[in-house]
Design an enzyme around this catalytic site. Structure first.
Site, PDB file in Angstrom:
ATOM      1  N   ASN A  69       0.821  -1.218   0.000  1.00 46.82           N
ATOM      2  CA  ASN A  69       0.000   0.000   0.000  1.00 46.82           C
ATOM      3  C   ASN A  69       0.850   1.262   0.000  1.00 46.82           C
ATOM      4  OD1 ASN A  69      -2.611  -1.370   0.268  1.00 46.82           O
ATOM      5  ND2 ASN A  69      -1.782  -2.015   2.233  1.00 46.82           N
ATOM      6  N   CYS A  70       1.803   1.304  -0.886  1.00 43.55           N
ATOM      7  CA  CYS A  70       2.768   2.400  -0.956  1.00 43.55           C
ATOM      8  C   CYS A  70       2.638   3.079  -2.315  1.00 43.55           C
ATOM      9  CB  CYS A  70       4.176   1.818  -0.774  1.00 43.55           C
ATOM     10  SG  CYS A  70       5.529   2.986  -0.956  1.00 43.55           S
ATOM     11  N   GLY A  71       3.010   4.323  -2.379  1.00 46.43           N
ATOM     12  CA  GLY A  71       3.015   5.013  -3.662  1.00 46.43           C
ATOM     13  C   GLY A  71       3.955   4.366  -4.672  1.00 46.43           C
TER      14      GLY A  71
END
Length: 191
Positions: A69-71
């Site tokens: 769930n990271c950019g």
């Protein structure tokens, strides 16, 4: 006829199941012929299978700490492309999901879905573990001692086949960037 087919299948599968059971019972078994930091056995993501990283002996490694769930999570696609481009030349890509930056799923099933379903990852992914501090998994303990700990998700560590050279790339260096591509190709040329 069905009984014969089932018996034949069982005969073929039993040795494989016995080997898998043996591996699961001895997850920290070390290889005698492997003398570097990769002589560690770790569990694969959402699996009971363990892998001793010595099986990648004499092959360059691209080791990445990942998060779902990271950019930078879309970098999975680039990592998969790099793996497919260079795997026949010996490059091994290894993914280490980590919640050190609070961006990983709470359970392995969801992490696996992001990797394998959403991004089609086929390179080896390991069970979620720490990559920083005293709780870091053994691979990252070594990488951190030789370079420095990742400051965020998707740090990439290119390790030469002889394990003597480790080059660290931060999250902003995309897997298919000129910088990383040049480093990978130089490492493969040495091999």
């Amino acid at each position: 006829m069905i009984k014969i087919i089932l018996l034949a299948l069982m005969a073929l599968l039993l040795p494989t199941l016995a080997q898998a059971q043996s591996t699961a019972e001895h997850p920290i078994k070390k290889q005698n012929n492997c003398q570097d930091f990769t002589n560690v056995t770790l569990r694969k993501l959402r699996s009971k299978e363990f892998v001793n990283l010595c099986q990648f002996e004499n092959q360059p490694l691209l080791i990445v700490n990942t998060a779902s769930n990271c950019g930078f999570t879309p970098q999975f696609a680039g990592l998969e492309a790099v793996y497919n481009k260079y795997k026949d030349q010996g490059l091994v890509v290894l993914g280490f999901p980590s919640d050190d930056f609070f961006q990983e799923e709470n359970n392995e099933q969801d992490t696996a879905k992001v990797c394998f379903v959403n991004y089609g990852v086929t390179f080896t992914m390991f069970a979620t573990s720490a990559v920083r501090g005293s709780d870091a998994n053994p691979i990252f303990k070594h990488l951190n001692s030789q370079t420095s700990s990742p400051n965020w998700n998707f740090y990439k560590y290119l390790v030469s086949a002889d394990r003597k050279t480790i080059t660290r790339f931060n999250s902003k260096v995309a897997p298919e960037s000129e910088k990383l591509t040049a480093a990978i190709e130089a490492t493969l040329a040495i091999n």
